[in-house]
Design a protein around this motif. Structure first.
Motif, mmCIF file in Angstrom:
data_model
loop_
_atom_site.group_PDB
_atom_site.id
_atom_site.type_symbol
_atom_site.label_atom_id
_atom_site.label_comp_id
_atom_site.label_asym_id
_atom_site.label_seq_id
_atom_site.Cartn_x
_atom_site.Cartn_y
_atom_site.Cartn_z
ATOM 1 N N PRO A 1 0.818 -1.214 0.000
ATOM 2 C CA PRO A 1 0.000 0.000 0.000
ATOM 3 C C PRO A 1 0.854 1.267 0.000
ATOM 4 N N LEU A 2 0.309 2.307 -0.624
ATOM 5 C CA LEU A 2 0.972 3.616 -0.527
ATOM 6 C C LEU A 2 0.409 4.385 0.656
ATOM 7 N N GLY A 3 -0.767 3.968 1.119
ATOM 8 C CA GLY A 3 -1.322 4.515 2.367
ATOM 9 C C GLY A 3 -0.874 3.622 3.527
ATOM 10 N N ARG B 1 9.216 11.709 7.531
ATOM 11 C CA ARG B 1 7.959 11.521 6.792
ATOM 12 C C ARG B 1 7.910 10.142 6.142
ATOM 13 N N ARG B 2 6.736 9.531 6.174
ATOM 14 C CA ARG B 2 6.438 8.306 5.432
ATOM 15 C C ARG B 2 7.282 7.095 5.848
ATOM 16 N N TYR B 3 7.632 7.058 7.130
ATOM 17 C CA TYR B 3 8.397 5.918 7.635
ATOM 18 C C TYR B 3 7.504 4.869 8.291
ATOM 19 N N GLY B 4 6.233 5.229 8.541
ATOM 20 C CA GLY B 4 5.326 4.234 9.117
ATOM 21 C C GLY B 4 4.864 4.529 10.529
ATOM 22 N N LYS B 5 4.806 5.808 10.893
ATOM 23 C CA LYS B 5 4.361 6.167 12.255
ATOM 24 C C LYS B 5 2.889 5.801 12.457
ATOM 25 N N SER B 6 2.070 6.243 11.489
ATOM 26 C CA SER B 6 0.629 6.002 11.661
ATOM 27 C C SER B 6 0.322 4.507 11.577
ATOM 28 N N SER B 7 1.001 3.804 10.652
ATOM 29 C CA SER B 7 0.755 2.363 10.527
ATOM 30 C C SER B 7 1.105 1.662 11.840
ATOM 31 N N ASN C 1 7.379 0.102 -1.000
ATOM 32 C CA ASN C 1 6.051 -0.290 -1.482
ATOM 33 C C ASN C 1 5.781 0.229 -2.892
ATOM 34 N N ALA D 1 0.015 -6.646 4.976
ATOM 35 C CA ALA D 1 0.927 -5.693 4.313
ATOM 36 C C ALA D 1 1.930 -5.110 5.301
ATOM 37 N N CYS E 1 4.949 -5.036 7.638
ATOM 38 C CA CYS E 1 6.185 -5.824 7.736
ATOM 39 C C CYS E 1 6.876 -5.538 9.073
HETATM 40 N N1 LIG Z 1 5.449 -1.883 8.871
HETATM 41 C C1 LIG Z 1 5.286 -1.584 7.592
HETATM 42 N N2 LIG Z 1 5.398 -2.559 6.649
HETATM 43 C C2 LIG Z 1 5.256 -2.269 5.338
HETATM 44 N N3 LIG Z 1 5.013 -1.023 4.874
HETATM 45 C C3 LIG Z 1 4.903 -0.030 5.759
HETATM 46 C C4 LIG Z 1 5.029 -0.261 7.158
HETATM 47 N N4 LIG Z 1 4.858 0.909 7.800
HETATM 48 C C5 LIG Z 1 4.618 1.828 6.843
HETATM 49 N N5 LIG Z 1 4.653 1.281 5.626
HETATM 50 C C6 LIG Z 1 4.443 1.992 4.352
HETATM 51 O O1 LIG Z 1 5.138 3.225 4.440
HETATM 52 C C7 LIG Z 1 4.336 4.293 3.930
HETATM 53 C C8 LIG Z 1 4.076 5.321 5.009
HETATM 54 O O2 LIG Z 1 3.264 4.747 6.045
HETATM 55 P P1 LIG Z 1 2.503 5.656 7.121
HETATM 56 O O3 LIG Z 1 1.468 6.511 6.472
HETATM 57 O O4 LIG Z 1 2.095 4.764 8.226
HETATM 58 O O5 LIG Z 1 3.746 6.566 7.591
HETATM 59 P P2 LIG Z 1 3.767 7.941 8.389
HETATM 60 O O6 LIG Z 1 5.130 8.009 8.995
HETATM 61 O O7 LIG Z 1 2.599 8.053 9.288
HETATM 62 O O8 LIG Z 1 3.639 8.974 7.172
HETATM 63 P P3 LIG Z 1 3.373 10.554 7.275
HETATM 64 O O9 LIG Z 1 4.684 11.165 7.654
HETATM 65 O O10 LIG Z 1 2.940 10.938 5.870
HETATM 66 O O11 LIG Z 1 2.293 10.772 8.307
HETATM 67 C C9 LIG Z 1 3.102 3.635 3.362
HETATM 68 O O12 LIG Z 1 3.337 3.324 2.009
HETATM 69 C C10 LIG Z 1 2.974 2.345 4.177
HETATM 70 O O13 LIG Z 1 2.255 1.373 3.482
#
Ligand SMILES: Nc1ncnc2c1ncn2[C@@H]1O[C@H](COP(=O)(O)OP(=O)(O)OP(=O)(O)O)[C@@H](O)[C@H]1O
Ligand SMILES: [Mg+2]
Length: 378
Positions: free
Chosen positions: A8-10, A43-49, A263, A16, A18
């Motif tokens: 996913p890009l979200g 940014r976009r490292y996976g905090k929200s996930s 991703n 999904a 990892c």
């Molecule tokens: N544990 C994980 N395994 C696989 N992909 C991941 C994982 N965590 C995040 N991603 C991928 O990384 C991207 C960013 O995820 P996420 O939105 O959770 O990050 P974020 O740090 O909250 O981003 P932002 O800074 O935009 O708020 C997405 O493409 C998500 O699918």
């Protein structure tokens, strides 16, 4: 499930998602012991996930507030009220019955019940309209007291929290969160957001209200070994065999294990390849990613001051251990002090990071490719 949904890009959910096992365990532990947590990463490292994964695993009621589009203290207060009301609904079950308690705990807010058929809904209206700090702390404390009465736990996930610092300049809103947060034994808070420097200064500066309020989880990139397990599993599912090592390694090298770009690249590979990919497929998929993102990347780079852009390009193309060395100054035709200022700004904005083994590095692999390409800033 369509296999590309595994990239996913979200946010990453379920299959999904990892690894991040130790971080998930740590966050679940914090939640269960009612420690507030600050999640920090570029940014976009996976905090929200990660936050959503841990919340799901903890099996505790939660509400999420995203301050991303907030423009005023009033909007911040309204989002907090909405989040609190959602959690009161989830946690008390019957709002009508809870009204006696709700009234008991409020001074500055007035509870209003309205009905749509059988369903009661609560509104909290402020008696003193413009004192948003008071509204926020009272709403949060109301929720905490109702949870205490029921001996129930809940989580409030506060995402893009750096907006609070940018809007609430005098620290009143931060103070309101602290006032409430330090009383909490049933409600745990998860703070997250982008612009690391801003978030860290909110939580690590002893003159700011939120100082020493939280446990911190600093997210790094996901390890190569974890990605190998994850992506090879998906390869097995798709093509009945694993990717060759050099194919997998090329994916890691081009995406630099940046979770979003891993991703994005994998999605392009899986979109194109009917049979198991070879190295040239990975390179061509990365070119597709770069093509799609090229103009956005250029726009982003051109919005940077020239000194920062020049330094960024230099770091992309050279090993830089000492940013203020004579060699760097000469190569950039910049004074050491100007380079230091530019480097500080680039670190603050998460464009570069420094590690003791590899010197300065560009965080975003797409910008790295663009900066190594034809970009000319003169
Ligand atoms: N544990 C994980 N395994 C696989 N992909 C991941 C994982 N965590 C995040 N991603 C991928 O990384 C991207 C960013 O995820 P996420 O939105 O959770 O990050 P974020 O740090 O909250 O981003 P932002 O800074 O935009 O708020 C997405 O493409 C998500 O699918
Ligand atoms: Mg996020």
């Amino acid at each position: 499930m369509n296999i590309r949904q595994l990239f996913p890009l979200g946010k990453a959910y379920g299959e999904a998602f990892c690894n991040r096992e130790s971080e998930t365990e740590q966050l679940v532990g914090n939640i269960k012991s009612c420690k507030h947590t600050l999640i920090i990463a570029p940014r976009r490292y996976g905090k929200s996930s990660l936050a959503e994964r841990a919340i799901e695993k903890s099996n505790i009621n939660y509400a999420k507030i995203n301050f991303h589009l907030c423009t005023s203290e009033e909007e911040i207060a309204q989002l907090v009220l909405d989040g609190v009301i959602r959690l009161i609904g989830k946690s008390t079950g019957n709002i009508e019955k809870a009204m006696i308690s709700i009234k008991k705990y409020l001074n500055n807010l007035e509870p209003h019940l309205s009905f749509a058929g059988e369903v009661a809904s609560l509104k909290l209206v402020s008696r003193k309209k413009e004192n948003y700090s008071v509204i926020i702390s009272e709403a949060l404390l109301l929720l905490e007291k109702l949870l205490a009465e029921k001996e129930k736990r809940a989580i409030l996930f506060l995402d893009e929290f750096q907006e609070i610092a940018q809007i609430g300049k005098n620290g009143g809103i931060e103070g309101a969160f602290r006032t409430a947060a330090q009383e909490m034994n049933y409600l745990s808070l998860i703070f997250s957001g982008s612009i690391r420097s801003l978030l860290l200064s909110m939580f690590e500066n002893e003159n700011r209200p939120l100082y020493k309020l939280c446990r911190k989880i600093k997210l790094e990139r996901i390890s190569g070994a974890s990605y190998e397990k994850h992506i090879q599993n998906i390869s097995l599912k798709t093509w009945g065999k694993k990717l060759d090592d050099d194919v997998f390694n090329k994916m890691m090298e081009l995406s630099n294990r940046h979770p979003y770009y891993v991703n994005y690249l994998a999605d392009c590979i899986w979109e194109k390849c009917r049979i198991i990919p070879v190295i040239s497929d990975v390179i061509s998929a990365w070119q597709d990613v770069v093509k799609e993102e090229w103009s956005d990347a250029l726009k982003e780079l051109s919005s940077l001051p020239i000194g920062q852009r020049r330094l960024l390009k230099y770091i992309a193309n050279h090993y830089v251990e000492n940013i203020q060395s004579q060699e760097t100054c000469a190569a950039l035709s910049m004074a050491a002090s100007s380079i230091a200022t530019a480097a500080h700004a680039l670190i603050e904005k998460d464009y570069i990071e420094q590690d003791s083994f590899h010197g300065f590095k560009i965080i975003n692999p797409l910008l790295l490719t663009v900066l190594r390409g034809v970009l000319d800033d003169r």
